[in-house]
Write a protein that holds these residues in place. Structure first.
Motif, PDB file in Angstrom:
ATOM      1  N   ARG A   1      -8.463  10.193  -0.190  1.00  0.00           N
ATOM      2  CA  ARG A   1      -7.184   9.759   0.376  1.00  0.00           C
ATOM      3  C   ARG A   1      -6.974   8.268   0.151  1.00  0.00           C
ATOM      4  N   ALA A   2      -8.078   7.484   0.330  1.00  0.00           N
ATOM      5  CA  ALA A   2      -7.922   6.036   0.189  1.00  0.00           C
ATOM      6  C   ALA A   2      -7.557   5.640  -1.221  1.00  0.00           C
TER       7      ALA A   2
ATOM      8  N   PRO B   1       0.823  -1.214   0.000  1.00  0.00           N
ATOM      9  CA  PRO B   1       0.000   0.000   0.000  1.00  0.00           C
ATOM     10  C   PRO B   1       0.857   1.264   0.000  1.00  0.00           C
TER      11      PRO B   1
ATOM     12  N   SER C   1      -5.631   7.182  -3.236  1.00  0.00           N
ATOM     13  CA  SER C   1      -4.310   7.653  -3.667  1.00  0.00           C
ATOM     14  C   SER C   1      -3.262   6.576  -3.547  1.00  0.00           C
TER      15      SER C   1
ATOM     16  N   SER D   1      -4.468   7.484   5.463  1.00  0.00           N
ATOM     17  CA  SER D   1      -5.920   7.652   5.426  1.00  0.00           C
ATOM     18  C   SER D   1      -6.615   6.542   6.192  1.00  0.00           C
ATOM     19  N   LEU D   2      -6.079   5.343   6.114  1.00  0.00           N
ATOM     20  CA  LEU D   2      -6.724   4.172   6.704  1.00  0.00           C
ATOM     21  C   LEU D   2      -6.701   4.204   8.225  1.00  0.00           C
TER      22      LEU D   2
ATOM     23  N   LEU E   1     -10.788   0.442  -1.048  1.00  0.00           N
ATOM     24  CA  LEU E   1      -9.477  -0.087  -0.688  1.00  0.00           C
ATOM     25  C   LEU E   1      -9.209  -1.423  -1.374  1.00  0.00           C
TER      26      LEU E   1
ATOM     27  N   GLU F   1     -15.512   2.819   2.117  1.00  0.00           N
ATOM     28  CA  GLU F   1     -14.064   3.029   2.084  1.00  0.00           C
ATOM     29  C   GLU F   1     -13.326   1.707   1.921  1.00  0.00           C
TER      30      GLU F   1
ATOM     31  N   ARG G   1      -2.314   6.011   1.436  1.00  0.00           N
ATOM     32  CA  ARG G   1      -3.423   5.103   1.742  1.00  0.00           C
ATOM     33  C   ARG G   1      -3.375   4.682   3.200  1.00  0.00           C
TER      34      ARG G   1
END
Length: 625
Positions: free
Chosen positions: A622-623, A55, A625, A62-63, A594, A590, A59
Motif C-alpha cells: 500500500r505504501a 502523496p 502505491s 496506508s500511512l 515512504l 515502511e 499512500r
C-alpha cells in the motif's frame, strides 16, 4: 457526522496561522480557530505541509488509516475536517493530494526553516516538539516519519537560536544575544561552537568572571563527555575583548592585511588571524565603510577556509560585515557575505539556512559572476548532500561552466569533484571516474595540492566499485598520505573510509573496521567538521556491522538516523532506517519505503525492495502505491 465546507465560511482568507510547533492549533486573525476532533487530522495536515512531494491517497490511507474498515473513507473525513479549519480559500484536493493555503497564511515551521531569524525567534512554539502530544496508534510508519521530522525541527530551532544570537551580537545587542545563546546551549549542550559564542559574549560585555566560569564548566563537560579539552573556537573566544580596548600597532591597513596573508600562507594561523583582527580595528578607526567591510571579509575567510576549526568566529565576523554592508547599501559586499555564510551552513548541514543565503545571492541581479558561480557551487553541493540529485547535477554543471568562464579553476575543480560524487553515489561509476579525474587534473595544474585528497578519495572508491583493487589502492593511499601531510580532518576521514572498504574487499574485516572507526575520529576532531561526511562514514560502519554481525551495529544505526534526520539528509536517512529495519525496529521499513520514493537513485531501489519483502509485505504494497 462529517465536517462540512460550509462551516468554514466564517474564516477569512487572510490572517490564518498554522501552529505545528508545540501543541498544534490554528489561529485566525489572532483568535483561536477550528479545533480538530481527530488527532489524525493534525497528523495528516502536518504530513501534507512538510512532505516534499504530494502523496497519493492510497499512500495516505496506508500511512494513517490502515486499521480502519474503510481506509479511504476515513481519509476523506479527515481531509474534509482540514478544509473546514483552513477555510474556503484553501485548496486541498486531487490524487496525489495537493494543499495550497490562502494568500497571507503562515505556517510556523516554514518561518522556522526558511524565514529570517528576527521573525523565527518570535514564534511561540520555538524550541517545542513538532506536534507535541500527538501520537497515532497502529501507524508505525507515520510515527517513524514524525520522529525524523521532530529531530529536523529541533535542529532547526537550535540553528535559529544560534543564528539570532550571532545576528544580535553583530548589532551590539549583547544582552539579548546572550539570552538566546543560553537557550541554544541548553538545547545542544555538547555543541562547542555555541559554548564559544557564549564565552565570546561574556568577554565582549566585559564580564570576564562569567567567561571564565563558562570556560571551566565547558572544560569539565568536554573532558567527561567528549574525552577532549576545549578546542580552538573556545580558546579563540577566551582571547576576545572589547575592540575599543585593543592595542593596535601604528601601521597602514594594507601593511597589516598583507602581513596577515603572509602568515596564513606560511601556516602561522594564529599570527595571521591576529594581524587581520588588527586590520579590523584600524579599518574601524578610519571610518570608511568599504575598508571596514573588506577587513572583516578577509578575517572571516581566513577563519573559515583554514584548518583551525574556527568557523564560529568567522560567522560572527561575517555578520558584522553584512550589517555594515546593508547599512551602507553595498549590495556586492552583501552577496559575498551571504555566499560565505551559505558555505558554512552547508558544512554544518544547516541546509535550509544555506539554501536561504545562497538563494538570495542568485536572486540578486547585481551579484558578480564570480560570486554567483560560488553560490551555485555551494547550492549544488547542498542539493547533493540532501539527495536531490537532478537539481544537484543542474546546479553543479552550470557552476562548473560559470567558474570556467570567469577564470576560476579551483572552484571549477571543486564543482567537478561534487559532480563526480553525485555519479559515485548513484552508481554511475564510469561517469564518476571521468569527472573526478578531470577535477584532479585541473587541481594539479593550478597547484591546489591541499584539495587533491578529496577527489582522489572519491576516485579510489569509484575504482573499488568497478573492481579494480590495484587502482583503488594506489589512489586511496596517495589521497590518505596527502591528507595526513596537510592535516585536513575531512580529507583524512574520506580517505580512511575508502581504505577501510578496500581492506574488507581484500578479506580483512578486522582491519576494515579499525580503519572505519579511525576515519570517523579523524573527520570529527575539530569543532567544525563536514557533517555529511560523518554520516557517510556511519553508513559504511552500519553496512559492515550488518555483514559481520557486529554488536555495535544498532548503536551506529541509531546515531546515523539521528544525525541524518536532524539535518534532512534524505538518502542517508533512508539508509539509516534500512539498517534499523534489519533489527526489526517497528515502522522503519515502511518509513524507508515512504521516503525513498522521493529520491532519484537507482542504487536505492533494490535495497528498499529487499527490506519490503522481509517485513510486513502487505503494508509495503500500500505504501508503495
Amino acid at each position: 457526522m462529517s465536517p462540512t465546507d460550509a462551516d468554514s465560511a466564517r474564516y477569512p482568507a487572510s490572517g490564518l496561522t498554522v501552529h505545528l510547533l508545540g501543541r498544534p492549533r490554528i489561529d485566525v486573525d489572532g483568535a483561536p480557530g477550528y479545533r480538530y476532533r481527530s488527532r489524525k487530522s493534525w497528523a495528516l495536515l502536518a504530513f501534507l505541509l512538510l512532505s516534499e512531494r504530494a502523496p497519493t491517497r492510497s499512500r495516505l490511507a496506508s500511512l494513517l488509516f490502515a486499521e480502519a474498515d474503510d481506509p479511504l473513507g476515513a481519509l476523506r473525513w479527515c481531509l474534509a475536517e482540514i478544509r473546514r479549519a483552513l477555510g474556503p480559500a484553501a485548496v486541498l484536493d486531487g490524487d496525489p493530494v495537493r494543499i495550497s493555503l490562502p494568500h497571507g497564511a503562515t505556517v510556523d515551521v516554514d518561518v522556522l526553516v526558511r524565514g529570517h531569524w528576527s521573525a523565527a525567534i518570535q514564534l511561540p512554539g520555538l524550541g517545542s516538539d513538532l506536534l507535541d502530544g500527538i501520537g497515532i496508534a497502529h501507524a508505525e510508519a507515520f510515527e517513524s516519519w514524525l520522529l525524523s521530522e521532530r529531530r529536523r525541527v529541533a535542529a532547526a530551532s537550535e540553528s535559529i537560536l544560534h543564528e539570532a544570537a550571532v545576528g544580535l551580537l553583530a548589532r551590539g545587542e549583547l544582552d539579548r544575544a546572550r539570552e538566546l545563546a543560553v537557550r541554544a546551549a541548553v538545547m545542544s549542550p555538547l555543541d562547542e561552537n555555541i559554548q564559544a559564542l557564549l564565552i565570546r559574549l561574556y568577554r565582549l560585555s566585559g564580564d570576564d568572571d562569567a567567561a571564565r566560569r563558562q570556560y571551566d564548566a565547558w572544560s569539565a563537560v568536554a573532558e567527561r563527555e567528549l574525552g577532549a579539552p576545549p578546542g580552538a573556537p573556545v580558546l579563540l573566544a577566551m582571547r576576545e575583548g572589547p575592540r575599543a580596548a585593543r592595542e593596535t600597532p601604528a601601521a597602514s591597513l594594507h601593511a597589516v592585511t598583507e602581513a596577515g596573508s603572509a602568515a596564513v600562507s606560511a601556516g602561522a594561523l594564529a599570527a595571521g588571524v591576529a594581524s587581520f583582527e588588527n586590520a579590523v580595528v584600524l579599518a574601524d578607526r578610519s571610518g570608511a565603510d568599504s575598508d571596514r567591510i573588506q577587513a572583516r571579509l578577509v578575517l572571516a575567510e581566513a577563519l573559515i577556509h583554514t584548518l583551525g576549526g574556527l568557523d564560529e568566529a568567522g560567522i560572527t565576523t561575517l555578520n558584522e560585515a553584512e550589517r555594515i554592508a546593508v547599512a551602507s547599501g553595498d549590495r556586492d559586499a552583501t552577496t559575498r557575505v551571504q555566499a560565505e555564510v551559505g558555505y558554512v551552513d552547508f558544512l554544518r548541514a544547516r541546509y535550509d539556512r544555506a539554501e536561504r543565503s545562497l538563494g538570495q545571492v542568485l536572486d540578486e541581479e547585481t551579484a558578480s559572476a564570480s560570486v554567483r558561480a560560488k553560490a551555485m557551487t555551494y547550492l549544488g553541493s547542498v542539493a547533493s548532500d540532501r539527495a536531490d540529485y537532478p537539481r544537484a547535477v543542474d546546479l553543479l554543471t552550470d557552476a562548473v561552466e560559470r567558474s570556467h568562464s570567469v577564470g576560476e579553476p579551483r572552484r571549477e575543480a571543486f564543482g567537478l569533484s561534487m559532480l563526480g560524487r553525485v555519479s559515485l553515489l548513484r552508481g554511475d561509476l564510469v561517469e564518476a571516474t571521468e569527472t573526478l579525474e578531470r577535477a584532479i587534473d585541473l587541481g594539479a595544474r593550478d597547484h591546489w595540492l591541499s584539495f587533491l585528497p578529496w577527489p582522489q578519495a572519491l576516485l579510489g572508491q569509484a575504482w573499488l566499485g568497478l573492481g579494480d583493487l590495484d587502482a583503488a589502492h594506489r589512489t586511496l593511499d596517495q589521497s590518505f598520505a596527502r591528507a595526513c601531510q596537510i592535516g585536513d580532518p575531512c580529507w583524512e576521514g574520506i580517505s580512511a573510509r575508502g581504505l577501510a572498504l578496500l581492506a574488507e574487499a581484500r578479506d580483512d574485516p578486522d582491519r576494515a573496521l579499525s580503519l572505519l572507526l579511525d576515519a570517523r575520529t579523524r573527520a570529527n576532531r575539530l569543532a567544525d567538521p563536514y557533517v555529511w561526511l560523518d554520516v557517510y562514514i556511519l553508513d559504511a560502519l552500519c553496512e559492515m556491522g550488518r555483514r559481520h554481525a557486529h554488536p555495535q551495529t544498532a548503536a551506529w544505526a541509531e546515531a546515523m538516523l539521528d544525525r541524518a534526520s536532524r539535518t534532512g539528509m534524505r538518502e542517508l536517512t533512508v539508509r539509516a532506517l534500512l539498517h534499523r529495519a534489519d533489527s526489526r525496529v517497528p515502522g522503519d521499513a515502511e518509513a524507508a519505503v515512504l521516503l525513498a520514493a522521493d529520491i532519484d537513485n537507482p542504487r536505492l531501489v533494490p535495497l528498499v525492495a529487499a527490506v519490503g519483502e522481509t517485513s510486513h509485505p502487505g503494508s509495503h504494497g500500500r505504501a508503495m502505491s
